[in-house]
Design a protein around this motif. Structure first.
Motif, short mmCIF file in Angstrom:
data_model
loop_
_atom_site.label_atom_id
_atom_site.label_comp_id
_atom_site.label_asym_id
_atom_site.label_seq_id
_atom_site.Cartn_x
_atom_site.Cartn_y
_atom_site.Cartn_z
N GLU A 140 0.83 -1.21 0.00
CA GLU A 140 0.00 0.00 0.00
C GLU A 140 0.86 1.26 0.00
O GLU A 140 0.53 2.25 -0.64
CB GLU A 140 -0.92 -0.01 1.22
N GLN A 141 1.97 1.20 0.71
CA GLN A 141 2.86 2.36 0.82
C GLN A 141 3.54 2.68 -0.51
O GLN A 141 3.68 3.84 -0.87
CB GLN A 141 3.91 2.09 1.90
N ILE A 142 3.96 1.66 -1.26
CA ILE A 142 4.72 1.92 -2.49
C ILE A 142 3.85 1.95 -3.74
O ILE A 142 4.31 2.34 -4.80
CB ILE A 142 5.86 0.90 -2.68
N SER A 143 2.59 1.53 -3.63
CA SER A 143 1.70 1.53 -4.80
C SER A 143 1.36 2.96 -5.19
O SER A 143 1.07 3.79 -4.33
CB SER A 143 0.41 0.78 -4.49
N PRO A 144 1.36 3.25 -6.49
CA PRO A 144 1.00 4.61 -6.91
C PRO A 144 -0.50 4.85 -6.68
O PRO A 144 -1.32 3.95 -6.85
CB PRO A 144 1.34 4.63 -8.40
N LYS A 145 -0.82 6.04 -6.27
CA LYS A 145 -2.21 6.41 -6.03
C LYS A 145 -2.82 6.89 -7.34
O LYS A 145 -2.23 7.69 -8.06
CB LYS A 145 -2.31 7.52 -4.98
N PRO A 146 -4.02 6.38 -7.69
CA PRO A 146 -4.64 6.82 -8.94
C PRO A 146 -5.07 8.29 -8.85
O PRO A 146 -5.44 8.76 -7.77
CB PRO A 146 -5.85 5.90 -9.08
N PRO A 147 -5.02 8.98 -9.97
CA PRO A 147 -5.44 10.39 -9.98
C PRO A 147 -6.98 10.49 -10.04
O PRO A 147 -7.57 10.64 -11.11
CB PRO A 147 -4.79 10.93 -11.26
N TYR A 148 -7.61 10.40 -8.89
CA TYR A 148 -9.08 10.32 -8.83
C TYR A 148 -9.75 11.52 -9.50
O TYR A 148 -10.67 11.34 -10.29
CB TYR A 148 -9.55 10.21 -7.38
N ILE A 149 -9.33 12.72 -9.18
CA ILE A 149 -9.98 13.92 -9.71
C ILE A 149 -9.89 13.94 -11.24
O ILE A 149 -10.88 14.19 -11.92
CB ILE A 149 -9.36 15.20 -9.10
N LYS A 150 -8.72 13.64 -11.76
CA LYS A 150 -8.54 13.59 -13.23
C LYS A 150 -9.46 12.53 -13.84
O LYS A 150 -10.09 12.76 -14.87
CB LYS A 150 -7.08 13.30 -13.57
N ASN A 151 -9.54 11.36 -13.20
CA ASN A 151 -10.40 10.29 -13.70
C ASN A 151 -11.87 10.71 -13.69
O ASN A 151 -12.61 10.41 -14.63
CB ASN A 151 -10.21 9.02 -12.88
N TYR A 152 -12.30 11.39 -12.63
CA TYR A 152 -13.69 11.85 -12.56
C TYR A 152 -13.99 12.84 -13.67
O TYR A 152 -15.04 12.77 -14.33
CB TYR A 152 -13.98 12.51 -11.21
N GLY A 164 -11.77 4.13 -23.85
CA GLY A 164 -12.03 3.59 -22.52
C GLY A 164 -10.85 3.72 -21.58
O GLY A 164 -11.02 3.91 -20.38
N LYS A 165 -9.63 3.63 -22.11
CA LYS A 165 -8.45 3.78 -21.26
C LYS A 165 -8.36 5.19 -20.66
O LYS A 165 -7.89 5.37 -19.54
CB LYS A 165 -7.18 3.49 -22.06
N ARG A 166 -8.80 6.17 -21.41
CA ARG A 166 -8.75 7.56 -20.93
C ARG A 166 -10.00 7.93 -20.14
O ARG A 166 -9.92 8.66 -19.17
CB ARG A 166 -8.63 8.52 -22.12
N ALA A 167 -11.15 7.43 -20.57
CA ALA A 167 -12.42 7.90 -20.01
C ALA A 167 -12.95 7.05 -18.87
O ALA A 167 -13.75 7.53 -18.08
CB ALA A 167 -13.47 7.97 -21.11
N GLY A 168 -12.55 5.81 -18.79
CA GLY A 168 -13.06 4.93 -17.73
C GLY A 168 -14.56 4.77 -17.79
O GLY A 168 -15.12 4.41 -18.82
N ALA A 169 -15.24 5.09 -16.69
CA ALA A 169 -16.69 4.91 -16.60
C ALA A 169 -17.44 5.80 -17.59
O ALA A 169 -18.57 5.50 -17.94
CB ALA A 169 -17.17 5.20 -15.19
N GLY A 170 -16.83 6.88 -18.04
CA GLY A 170 -17.48 7.75 -19.01
C GLY A 170 -17.75 7.06 -20.33
O GLY A 170 -18.65 7.44 -21.07
N SER A 171 -16.99 6.01 -20.63
CA SER A 171 -17.22 5.26 -21.86
C SER A 171 -17.97 3.96 -21.61
O SER A 171 -18.47 3.34 -22.54
CB SER A 171 -15.89 4.95 -22.55
N ILE A 172 -18.06 3.55 -20.37
CA ILE A 172 -18.72 2.28 -20.05
C ILE A 172 -20.20 2.45 -19.80
O ILE A 172 -21.02 1.63 -20.20
CB ILE A 172 -18.04 1.63 -18.82
N ILE A 173 -20.58 3.52 -19.14
CA ILE A 173 -21.96 3.70 -18.70
C ILE A 173 -22.94 3.95 -19.84
O ILE A 173 -24.03 3.38 -19.84
CB ILE A 173 -22.05 4.77 -17.60
N PRO A 174 -22.62 4.78 -20.85
CA PRO A 174 -23.59 4.96 -21.94
C PRO A 174 -23.83 3.66 -22.70
O PRO A 174 -23.09 2.68 -22.55
CB PRO A 174 -22.94 6.00 -22.84
N ILE A 175 -24.83 3.65 -23.55
CA ILE A 175 -25.21 2.44 -24.28
C ILE A 175 -24.09 1.95 -25.19
O ILE A 175 -24.02 0.76 -25.51
CB ILE A 175 -26.53 2.68 -25.06
N THR A 176 -23.18 2.84 -25.58
CA THR A 176 -22.04 2.42 -26.39
C THR A 176 -21.14 1.47 -25.61
O THR A 176 -20.51 0.59 -26.19
CB THR A 176 -21.23 3.65 -26.85
#
Length: 159
Positions: free
Chosen positions: A22-34, A91-103
């Motif tokens: 947990e200490q050495i794992s990189p933290k995901p950029p949550y705000i950027k992902n949102y 999908g790699k850039r958008a995450g849930a933004g590309s998964i949730i719509p019908i596409t």
């Protein structure tokens, strides 16, 4: 007693290892992902609204028919972009933004089918077509039936 000491030592080592990871794992950029999910999901919805408006204004379709044709068109576009390898990049850039719509639903059906195409059309594509989307369909249809029955019973009781 020796087994309990070994067990305690193993638990301590496991905890230390988890803490270290947990200490050495990189933290995901949550705000950027949102933000990316919001922007890409919004763009997909804007494209869908544009398609819907085009069907209503230029093809002369009524609201219900235009909405159906829009869904079909977005599913086709999602499947086509998946086949071309573009949707995975989105999908790699958008995450849930590309998964949730019908596409995203179209992507979840086409991706496993393409992955298992080399195994043949029956055992590869046919057997794996709904590998990801299958549970969504099962629970979606099942819950819609359940809610429909509850709605029907409530209508009978309160009429």
């Amino acid at each position: 007693m020796p087994n309990q000491n070994n067990s305690n030592n193993q638990q301590n080592q496991d905890k230390k290892y988890k803490d270290y990871v947990e200490q050495i794992s990189p933290k995901p950029p949550y705000i950027k992902n949102y933000i990316m999910a919001f922007i890409v999901g919004g763009i997909i919805c804007m494209i869908g609204q544009g398609i819907n408006d085009s069907y209503m204004n230029f093809a002369g379709l009524d609201k219900q028919t235009a909405a159906t044709c829009t869904s079909i068109t977005l599913i086709f576009i999602g499947a086509l972009l998946t086949g071309l390898g573009v949707y995975d990049l989105i999908g790699k850039r958008a995450g849930a933004g590309s998964i949730i719509p019908i596409t995203g639903f179209a992507n979840s059906i086409v991706s496993p089918a393409m992955e298992f195409k080399r195994e043949g059309y029956v055992l590869g594509v046919g057997a794996n077509l709904f590998k990801i989307a299958g549970p969504v369909l099962v629970y979606g249809i099942g819950s819609s039936i359940l809610f429909g029955l509850v709605y029907y019973i409530v209508q009978i009781i309160f009429k």
